[in-house]
Design a protein around this motif. Structure first.
Motif: not given
Ligand code: NAD
Length: 253
Positions: A35-37, A50-54, A56-57
């Motif tokens: 999921a995107d958040v 940063t952690q979520i984008e790492k 791939g979201r």
């Protein structure tokens, strides 16, 4: 295949209180599942983003003070505008105030109730309206507590608010089920976060708590990831109005 039912690819989740602690772990969990958040917090969210984008979201950060309900429409509208849709809401932000009943102040009552239950209801309402409009259902997951089941001590407004979270979870589930919106809650046990630092630093309370947990340890935020993905995913489509304890066995004792 059963594991496919836990996938959240293409879904969009809002996580309140996502800057740190349990909210951050649950945000990571749904991101890892696809999921995107949209994170909502009053604190800086850059580390969590940063952690979520790492993984791939996409991650949107929305700075808002959830002690006032006026922000709820903006949170939902911004998410839908920037991330394209809304499928999952984690009502996780919450605070606690500790004082004996005989000294407990009106401010400590109102501050806790405003975030933990009042805004939780109105954000759920705003999210549910958007989900109904989209027409393909959704998932609302509230963060309850062991004090949804028990009385506790020194935390009257917290116990009142978290008991209300469990009741409201049932009511929302009943009314929103026809729209294919599942509403459930997670009741974390004693978890090692900033919220429980005073308890862990008090040797007497710390020992009393540990002695009563069958698993023999404080929970870690990552312990919630499995329940979070389950309740956010199609795997839980026939689970409505239930509060799942993730507590190392505390309530079983
Ligand atoms: P935490 O204090 O580490 O995180 C709470 C987050 O909510 C923070 O990022 C904080 O900035 C945010 N927040 C607080 N007030 C806000 C406001 N006015 N507007 C926007 N954001 C705000 O706490 P946590 O332990 O991660 O707790 C998360 C949830 O889990 C809370 O609802 C808490 O009551 C519940 N809970 C925690 C435990 C535990 O043992 N830690 C146990 C049961 C339930």
């Amino acid at each position: 295949m059963i594991l496919d039912q836990f996938k959240l690819d293409g879904k969009v989740a809002i996580v309140t209180g996502g800057a740190r602690g349990l909210g951050r772990a649950m945000a990571m969990a749904v991101a890892e599942a696809g999921a995107d958040v949209a994170l909502v917090d009053i604190l800086d969210m850059s580390e969590a983003k940063t952690q979520i984008e790492k993984c791939g979201r996409r991650c949107l950060t929305i700075t808002a003070d959830l002690s006032k309900k006026e922000c709820v429409d903006d949170i939902v509208n911004t998410t839908v505008e920037k991330l394209g849709r809304l499928d999952i809401l984690f009502n996780n932000a919450g605070i606690i105030r500790r004082a004996p009943v005989l000294e407990f102040s009106e401010k400590d009552w109102d501050d806790v109730m405003n975030i933990n239950i009042r805004t939780l209801f109105f954000l759920s309402q705003a999210a549910a309206r958007a989900m109904v409009k989209q027409g393909h259902g959704g998932k609302i997951i509230n963060t309850a507590s062991l004090l949804s089941f028990q009385g506790g001590i020194l935390v009257p407004s917290y116990t009142a608010s978290k008991s209300a979270v469990m009741g409201l979870t049932r009511l929302l589930a009943n009314e929103l089920a026809p729209h294919k919106i599942n509403v459930n809650a997670i009741a974390p046990g004693y978890m090692a976060t900033d919220n429980t630092k005073p308890l862990r630093e008090d040797p007497v309370r710390n020992k009393a708590i540990l002695d009563r947990i069958p698993a023999g340890r404080w929970g870690e935020p990552d312990d919630l990831k499995g329940a979070a993905v389950f309740l956010a995913s199609p795997a839980s489509d026939y689970v409505n109005g239930y509060t799942i304890a993730v507590d190392g066995g505390w309530l079983a004792r």
